[in-house]
Write an enzyme that holds these catalytic residues in place. Structure first.
Site, PDB file in Angstrom:
ATOM      1  N   PHE A   1      14.500  -6.415   5.497  1.00 43.10           N
ATOM      2  CA  PHE A   1      14.359  -5.418   6.578  1.00 43.10           C
ATOM      3  C   PHE A   1      15.681  -5.071   7.243  1.00 43.10           C
ATOM      4  CE2 PHE A   1      14.504  -9.137   9.344  1.00 43.10           C
ATOM      5  CZ  PHE A   1      15.183  -8.657  10.445  1.00 43.10           C
TER       6      PHE A   1
ATOM      7  N   CYS B   1      23.239 -10.900   7.805  1.00 40.56           N
ATOM      8  CA  CYS B   1      23.474 -12.113   7.001  1.00 40.56           C
ATOM      9  C   CYS B   1      24.927 -12.564   7.085  1.00 40.56           C
ATOM     10  CB  CYS B   1      23.079 -11.882   5.553  1.00 40.56           C
ATOM     11  SG  CYS B   1      24.193 -10.767   4.702  1.00 40.56           S
TER      12      CYS B   1
ATOM     13  N   GLU C   1       8.460  -4.019   3.699  1.00 43.61           N
ATOM     14  CA  GLU C   1       7.296  -3.352   4.285  1.00 43.61           C
ATOM     15  C   GLU C   1       7.466  -3.125   5.782  1.00 43.61           C
ATOM     16  OE1 GLU C   1       7.581  -6.273   2.980  1.00 43.61           O
ATOM     17  OE2 GLU C   1       6.233  -7.790   3.807  1.00 43.61           O
TER      18      GLU C   1
ATOM     19  N   SER D   1      15.262 -13.811   2.602  1.00 42.65           N
ATOM     20  CA  SER D   1      15.418 -15.188   3.087  1.00 42.65           C
ATOM     21  C   SER D   1      15.503 -16.157   1.891  1.00 42.65           C
ATOM     22  CB  SER D   1      14.236 -15.546   3.975  1.00 42.65           C
ATOM     23  OG  SER D   1      13.031 -15.401   3.244  1.00 42.65           O
TER      24      SER D   1
HETATM   25  P1  NAD Z   1      12.133 -11.831   3.554  1.00 41.31           P
HETATM   26  O1  NAD Z   1      12.516 -12.887   2.583  1.00 41.31           O
HETATM   27  O2  NAD Z   1      11.014 -12.087   4.476  1.00 41.31           O
HETATM   28  O3  NAD Z   1      11.713 -10.475   2.748  1.00 41.31           O
HETATM   29  C1  NAD Z   1      12.542  -9.910   1.769  1.00 41.31           C
HETATM   30  C2  NAD Z   1      11.668  -9.205   0.730  1.00 41.31           C
HETATM   31  O4  NAD Z   1      10.821 -10.172   0.107  1.00 41.31           O
HETATM   32  C3  NAD Z   1      10.764  -8.130   1.302  1.00 41.31           C
HETATM   33  O5  NAD Z   1      10.816  -6.982   0.464  1.00 41.31           O
HETATM   34  C4  NAD Z   1       9.384  -8.768   1.293  1.00 41.31           C
HETATM   35  O6  NAD Z   1       8.346  -7.844   1.047  1.00 41.31           O
HETATM   36  C5  NAD Z   1       9.469  -9.762   0.139  1.00 41.31           C
HETATM   37  N1  NAD Z   1       8.638 -10.952   0.367  1.00 41.31           N
HETATM   38  C6  NAD Z   1       8.391 -11.566   1.571  1.00 41.31           C
HETATM   39  N2  NAD Z   1       7.610 -12.640   1.381  1.00 41.31           N
HETATM   40  C7  NAD Z   1       7.354 -12.728   0.045  1.00 41.31           C
HETATM   41  C8  NAD Z   1       6.615 -13.638  -0.759  1.00 41.31           C
HETATM   42  N3  NAD Z   1       5.946 -14.676  -0.231  1.00 41.31           N
HETATM   43  N4  NAD Z   1       6.580 -13.422  -2.091  1.00 41.31           N
HETATM   44  C9  NAD Z   1       7.228 -12.379  -2.647  1.00 41.31           C
HETATM   45  N5  NAD Z   1       7.955 -11.491  -1.918  1.00 41.31           N
HETATM   46  C10 NAD Z   1       8.017 -11.653  -0.596  1.00 41.31           C
HETATM   47  O7  NAD Z   1      13.462 -11.419   4.325  1.00 41.31           O
HETATM   48  P2  NAD Z   1      13.627 -10.479   5.598  1.00 41.31           P
HETATM   49  O8  NAD Z   1      13.103 -11.168   6.798  1.00 41.31           O
HETATM   50  O9  NAD Z   1      13.143  -9.109   5.284  1.00 41.31           O
HETATM   51  O10 NAD Z   1      15.241 -10.389   5.686  1.00 41.31           O
HETATM   52  C11 NAD Z   1      16.034 -11.293   6.405  1.00 41.31           C
HETATM   53  C12 NAD Z   1      16.659 -12.318   5.487  1.00 41.31           C
HETATM   54  O11 NAD Z   1      17.433 -11.677   4.476  1.00 41.31           O
HETATM   55  C13 NAD Z   1      17.632 -13.221   6.238  1.00 41.31           C
HETATM   56  O12 NAD Z   1      17.441 -14.550   5.809  1.00 41.31           O
HETATM   57  C14 NAD Z   1      18.998 -12.704   5.814  1.00 41.31           C
HETATM   58  O13 NAD Z   1      20.044 -13.646   5.863  1.00 41.31           O
HETATM   59  C15 NAD Z   1      18.717 -12.298   4.410  1.00 41.31           C
HETATM   60  N6  NAD Z   1      19.740 -11.372   3.942  1.00 41.31           N
HETATM   61  C16 NAD Z   1      20.668 -11.842   3.075  1.00 41.31           C
HETATM   62  C17 NAD Z   1      21.701 -11.014   2.645  1.00 41.31           C
HETATM   63  C18 NAD Z   1      22.729 -11.514   1.689  1.00 41.31           C
HETATM   64  O14 NAD Z   1      23.558 -10.723   1.234  1.00 41.31           O
HETATM   65  N7  NAD Z   1      22.733 -12.784   1.343  1.00 41.31           N
HETATM   66  C19 NAD Z   1      21.757  -9.694   3.117  1.00 41.31           C
HETATM   67  C20 NAD Z   1      20.790  -9.257   4.008  1.00 41.31           C
HETATM   68  C21 NAD Z   1      19.776 -10.108   4.417  1.00 41.31           C
END
Ligand code: NAD
Length: 500
Positions: free
Chosen positions: A164, A296, A191, A241
């Site tokens: 997000f 991040c 989403e 994450s």
């Molecule tokens: P998230 O892991 O909740 O969601 C990311 C994606 O995974 C979304 O599209 C979501 O629909 C999908 N998803 C969520 N739960 C799932 C499941 N159980 N099974 C399959 N798919 C699933 O992450 P978020 O809260 O949207 O984003 C924040 C996180 O992203 C933070 O931890 C941040 O550090 C990380 N991030 C990392 C970088 C990097 O370059 N390392 C960059 C941006 C964000």
């Protein structure tokens, strides 16, 4: 190009969330749905329907059908669509920035900046005719009258699953490189923030890519899992994450796919006695409180070394007190709301646990919602500053993802580096110093994928790779630049001889 384009861009349906499959806007018509919330008010902006397995199958098959013709399209021709995409995105920067600010909460200025960083990757991928030569090559007469070549070939359909916090930029870490190298592509955005992608795909549609080359499918975990298991997906790019990154990495690999999965982070900054503190403070403040800390690369723990601590502390407090909290779309806002009420509660829990563990509150942003009637409905948290933070505390080890700065003290640089390396993550870290030898030691000894010297948000330009280490990354090849070309292509060796 979609015949429904006129309808899709009309303001009356701007909040509709459709899939974009084979050059057509299609309703997901899934059974599950999810409200899309304005985090500044918690009012519903729209509803997103999650794509069921049939829609995933439809989008992947469509992308797969488009692959053979697209891979035969010369690379110089493929990148012409990216030049057009760049223009279409630039024409829409203001419109995307406002939609992004509304659904995410970041300021319109931050949103514009992120879109620019995304377009930068389109720019870089426009150079694919030359980039694709890297790793290719030929050697004549490897044996008598026998020649050998290394040639890059695309693999098929790639998907990107994105988080997000950068709804415009992160999809563009992947889309331009995947298609420029001759693959077809399916985006599954978060989403929580699907509206920015609708506008990005209006730009994709206007750029006129052949039907099926670039596609969009909306949904949640089930949609992701259907993509990970689909036999016609060749590879998966993921950002989110760490627990989900690990799940994506393992599931995609089990199903025989290429996978790169970027996870969460815990980034420390170290300020030494040789730092130009006055110059550094705005940079540190921007890193911690910008994007409301939902970045991040945010340096959410700042370590003051030796005598640097007191001066640093005073200046950080003064700078944080200057920040204005408000809705992202309001002109004077520095710190917008957090994405959801649950995210805000998670950050509050981290702060409260830190206090129980012995940290002290210097600036308290917790009761912010009561200080302004018009902000009482949103997920706001004021800039918060804790001191006395030590590496055994939860807040020093877990990603905060909120506007919270943890101040810690170290006796010397060795001590500080040990603190930096104490976490399970390895995404980024920064040192503030004017000493070359201190900077060198830091760059050499800190175990992180991105290191800043007097730079708090060390986000690599599109022509460099972007990736973390340890629990911040699962895979081998990172996003962007040369790594992207390697990820999206297979190097084939061709050995040949001719008898007549
Ligand atoms: P998230 O892991 O909740 O969601 C990311 C994606 O995974 C979304 O599209 C979501 O629909 C999908 N998803 C969520 N739960 C799932 C499941 N159980 N099974 C399959 N798919 C699933 O992450 P978020 O809260 O949207 O984003 C924040 C996180 O992203 C933070 O931890 C941040 O550090 C990380 N991030 C990392 C970088 C990097 O370059 N390392 C960059 C941006 C964000």
């Amino acid at each position: 190009m979609s015949e429904q384009r006129e309808q899709a861009v009309s303001p009356a349906v701007r909040t509709r969330v459709d899939n974009y499959i084979g050059g057509q806007w299609k309703s997901p018509s899934g059974e599950k749905s999810h409200p899309v919330i304005d985090p500044a008010t918690n009012e519903s902006l729209t509803t997103i329907e999650f794509s069921p397995e049939e829609s995933v199958d439809d989008v992947v098959r469509t992308a797969n059908d488009a692959f053979e013709e697209w891979r035969r399209t010369p690379v110089v021709e493929r990148v012409q669509y990216l030049f057009d995409l760049k223009t279409e995105l630039e024409d829409r920067i203001d419109e995307i920035a406002v939609a992004l600010s509304r659904e995410h909460g970041k300021t319109v200025g931050e949103a514009r900046g992120e879109i620019r960083r995304g377009i930068e990757n389109v720019d870089v991928a426009c150079g694919m005719p030359d980039m694709i030569r890297q790793g290719s090559g030929n050697v004549e007469d490897v044996a008598p009258e026998m020649d050998e070549y290394a040639v890059r070939q695309p693999l098929g359909v790639f998907t990107a699953i994105t988080p997000f916090n950068f709804p415009a930029m992160i999809p563009l870490w992947f889309l331009p490189y995947a298609v420029a190298t001759g693959n077809t592509f399916v985006l599954k955005p978060s989403e929580k923030v699907p509206l920015s992608s609708q506008l990005i795909f209006e730009a994709v549609d206007a750029a006129g890519f052949p039907d099926g080359v670039v596609n969009l499918v909306n949904g949640g975990a089930d949609t992701v899992n259907a993509l990970l298991e689909h036999p016609d997906i060749a590879g998966v790019s993921f950002v989110g994450s760490s627990p989900i990154a690990k799940h994506v990495y393992e599931t995609a690999a089990q199903h025989g796919k290429r996978v790169q999965a970027q996870g969460g982070a815990k980034n420390y900054a170290v300020v030494t006695e040789h730092a130009a503190i006055e110059e550094c403070v705005p940079n540190i403040t921007g890193s911690v409180y910008g994007n409301a800390g939902q970045r991040c690369l945010a340096n959410d723990v700042v370590v003051g070394v030796g005598d640097a601590y007191d001066d640093l502390r005073e200046q950080l407090i003064a700078a944080a007190e200057e920040l204005t909290v408000g809705a992202g779309v309001a002109e004077d806002t520095d710190v917008g709301p957090l994405i959801t009420g649950d995210s805000r509660q998670r950050v509050l829990d981290l702060i409260n646990t830190a206090l129980e563990e012995g940290a002290e509150l210097v600036l308290d942003g917790r009761d912010f919602e009561h200080s302004g009637e018009e902000l009482s409905g949103g997920n706001f948290l004021g800039p918060t500053l804790l001191e006395g933070v030590t590496t055994d505390m939860e807040i020093a080890q877990e990603e905060i993802f909120g506007p919270v700065l943890c101040l810690a003290a170290a006796d010397d640089l060795d001590d500080a580096i040990e603190m930096v390396n104490s976490t399970k993550y390895g995404n980024a870290s920064s040192i503030y110093t004017e000493s070359g030898s201190e900077a060198r030691q830091y760059k050499y000894e800190v175990d992180a994928g991105n290191i800043g010297v007097n730079v708090g948000v060390c986000a690599p330009m599109g022509f460099f790779h972007f990736g973390g280490r340890k629990a911040s990354f699962f895979g081998d090849l990172h996003a962007q630049g040369e790594d992207a070309v390697n990820f999206y292509t297979e190097k084939t060796i061709q050995i040949e001889r001719w008898y007549s």
